[in-house]
Design an enzyme around this catalytic site. Structure first.
Site, mmCIF file in Angstrom:
data_model
loop_
_atom_site.group_PDB
_atom_site.id
_atom_site.type_symbol
_atom_site.label_atom_id
_atom_site.label_comp_id
_atom_site.label_asym_id
_atom_site.label_seq_id
_atom_site.Cartn_x
_atom_site.Cartn_y
_atom_site.Cartn_z
ATOM 1 N N GLY A 1 51.784 -34.060 -42.112
ATOM 2 C CA GLY A 1 50.863 -33.057 -41.553
ATOM 3 C C GLY A 1 49.810 -33.733 -40.690
ATOM 4 O O GLY A 1 49.584 -33.352 -39.534
ATOM 5 N N HIS A 2 49.172 -34.776 -41.250
ATOM 6 C CA HIS A 2 48.165 -35.520 -40.480
ATOM 7 C C HIS A 2 48.804 -36.183 -39.249
ATOM 8 O O HIS A 2 48.224 -36.177 -38.160
ATOM 9 C CB HIS A 2 47.563 -36.644 -41.325
ATOM 10 C CG HIS A 2 46.867 -36.192 -42.571
ATOM 11 N ND1 HIS A 2 47.357 -36.427 -43.825
ATOM 12 C CD2 HIS A 2 45.700 -35.526 -42.755
ATOM 13 C CE1 HIS A 2 46.515 -35.946 -44.734
ATOM 14 N NE2 HIS A 2 45.505 -35.384 -44.119
ATOM 15 N N GLN B 1 31.611 -32.667 -49.008
ATOM 16 C CA GLN B 1 32.431 -31.461 -49.021
ATOM 17 C C GLN B 1 33.160 -31.242 -50.340
ATOM 18 O O GLN B 1 33.933 -30.294 -50.476
ATOM 19 C CB GLN B 1 33.401 -31.448 -47.838
ATOM 20 C CG GLN B 1 34.576 -32.398 -47.935
ATOM 21 C CD GLN B 1 35.359 -32.400 -46.642
ATOM 22 O OE1 GLN B 1 34.892 -32.876 -45.608
ATOM 23 N NE2 GLN B 1 36.572 -31.854 -46.668
ATOM 24 N N SER C 1 50.158 -31.709 -48.471
ATOM 25 C CA SER C 1 48.757 -31.905 -48.818
ATOM 26 C C SER C 1 48.627 -33.222 -49.570
ATOM 27 O O SER C 1 49.523 -33.588 -50.337
ATOM 28 C CB SER C 1 48.284 -30.760 -49.717
ATOM 29 O OG SER C 1 47.084 -31.116 -50.364
ATOM 30 N N ARG D 1 46.862 -33.754 -51.963
ATOM 31 C CA ARG D 1 46.770 -33.473 -53.407
ATOM 32 C C ARG D 1 48.140 -33.261 -54.056
ATOM 33 O O ARG D 1 48.255 -33.354 -55.282
ATOM 34 C CB ARG D 1 45.888 -32.238 -53.654
ATOM 35 C CG ARG D 1 44.406 -32.487 -53.371
ATOM 36 C CD ARG D 1 43.555 -31.288 -53.768
ATOM 37 N NE ARG D 1 42.138 -31.528 -53.536
ATOM 38 C CZ ARG D 1 41.516 -31.331 -52.377
ATOM 39 N NH1 ARG D 1 42.187 -30.880 -51.331
ATOM 40 N NH2 ARG D 1 40.224 -31.582 -52.257
HETATM 41 P P1 AMP Z 1 42.387 -33.627 -44.867
HETATM 42 O O1 AMP Z 1 42.708 -35.084 -44.842
HETATM 43 O O2 AMP Z 1 43.021 -32.881 -45.998
HETATM 44 O O3 AMP Z 1 40.912 -33.345 -44.713
HETATM 45 O O4 AMP Z 1 43.069 -33.010 -43.580
HETATM 46 C C1 AMP Z 1 42.806 -33.528 -42.309
HETATM 47 C C2 AMP Z 1 43.387 -32.617 -41.279
HETATM 48 O O5 AMP Z 1 44.797 -32.533 -41.465
HETATM 49 C C3 AMP Z 1 42.841 -31.189 -41.372
HETATM 50 O O6 AMP Z 1 42.643 -30.688 -40.066
HETATM 51 C C4 AMP Z 1 43.964 -30.468 -42.074
HETATM 52 O O7 AMP Z 1 44.014 -29.096 -41.784
HETATM 53 C C5 AMP Z 1 45.177 -31.181 -41.510
HETATM 54 N N1 AMP Z 1 46.334 -31.001 -42.388
HETATM 55 C C6 AMP Z 1 46.391 -31.242 -43.719
HETATM 56 N N2 AMP Z 1 47.602 -30.894 -44.201
HETATM 57 C C7 AMP Z 1 48.308 -30.413 -43.148
HETATM 58 C C8 AMP Z 1 49.624 -29.882 -42.998
HETATM 59 N N3 AMP Z 1 50.459 -29.767 -44.028
HETATM 60 N N4 AMP Z 1 50.010 -29.494 -41.764
HETATM 61 C C9 AMP Z 1 49.172 -29.581 -40.708
HETATM 62 N N5 AMP Z 1 47.930 -30.077 -40.778
HETATM 63 C C10 AMP Z 1 47.502 -30.483 -41.983
#
Ligand code: AMP
Length: 277
Positions: free
Chosen positions: A37-38, A62, A186, A188
């Site tokens: 995703g990232h 956060q 995710s 998590r």
């Molecule tokens: P985080 O590290 O969870 O704060 O996420 C960093 C960025 O990656 C944020 O803009 C999230 O929305 C995006 N993100 C996290 N998981 C996904 C996913 N499965 N698909 C697309 N973007 C994601």
């Protein structure tokens, strides 16, 4: 070559050099523990910008739950390898003191769109997000910021933030990347034990059915969805709601785009997801 940068002054010196050449700079804010995703955000940034910065910062402000902050996965070396593979220019991974030095006293607080759903259930969460994102935009001086639709409400909060504060960053919302079984990726998810991991895709599956049912005019679609998620083995459902896609206010009629959003607990982990309706 991908450089790892830890201080704002070093980052600014690099970005100033790029800007002199007229390069468009993209930033992808993350908390690390990177997955596809990232990486999809980083690739989107690479495709549209001459220079790409990925920030890795587990933002204490956060987290409304100290235990969640403590347990948040930290995998910087593996993250750096993945980002080298994508070819990003800079990984900005500051220490907490670099971001919040002694005397730090400012909070950016978005009203309206940040108040319902995640805002109501995770007090202070969006203040922490808005504050750190405003700071990351200031630190990186980026032209474009890339965010995932996975965190739909967060994406709407950030769009509001840049409009309200005239922050000159164009916000790009990228599609949610899912596992083959539909589970939204995710950081998590790694904490789900095997049996729970097998249950987890039931959330997206039930939401997909609910979206179809809503479109077909079924007024009980959301209740059915919650019952299905619970029956599949989730511990509890915090919300499954149909909302106006950009204000996150009540869904009124079909003139404006709607979004189905959900949060549910499984194996002690809070999972969120959302889809268009
Ligand atoms: P985080 O590290 O969870 O704060 O996420 C960093 C960025 O990656 C944020 O803009 C999230 O929305 C995006 N993100 C996290 N998981 C996904 C996913 N499965 N698909 C697309 N973007 C994601």
């Amino acid at each position: 070559m991908t450089q790892i940068v830890r201080t704002v002054s070093e980052l600014r010196a690099l970005v100033r050099g790029w800007k002199v050449q007229g390069d468009v700079v993209g930033v992808v804010p993350t908390m690390g523990a990177l997955h596809e995703g990232h990486l999809s955000l980083a690739r989107a940034a690479k495709a549209e910008c001459e220079r790409v910065i990925v920030t890795i910062f587990v933002n204490p402000k956060q987290f409304n739950n100290p235990d969640d902050l403590k347990k948040y996965p930290r995998t910087e070396e593996a993250d750096a390898d993945l980002l080298r593979g994508v070819g990003v220019d800079v990984i900005f991974a500051p220490a907490p003191e670099e971001v919040y030095p002694t005397g730090f006293a400012t909070t950016v607080s978005v009203a309206g769109v940040a108040q319902p759903l995640e805002g109501a259930l995770r007090p202070g969460h969006f203040d922490g997000v808005a504050t750190v994102v405003a700071k990351l935009f200031g630190m990186t001086m980026a032209d474009r910021g890339y965010f995932g639709q996975k965190d739909w409400q967060q994406l709407q909060v950030i769009k509001r933030l840049v409009r309200d504060l005239n922050i000159p960053v164009w916000i790009v919302g990228c599609e949610t990347i899912r596992e083959a079984d539909g589970l939204a990726m995710s950081s998590r998810n790694a904490r789900l034990r095997d049996a729970a991991r097998r249950v987890a895709p039931a959330l997206y599956a039930a939401m997909t059915r609910a979206a179809l049912a809503v479109r077909a005019g079924d007024s009980g679609a959301l209740e059915t969805c919650a019952a299905e998620v619970q029956a599949a083995g989730f511990d509890s459902v915090e919300y499954i709601e149909l909302r106006d896609a950009s204000t996150l206010g009540p869904a009124e009629g079909r003139e404006r785009p709607l979004r189905l959003l959900a949060a549910a607990w499984l194996d002690g982990i809070r999972l969120i997801d959302n889809i268009p309706v």
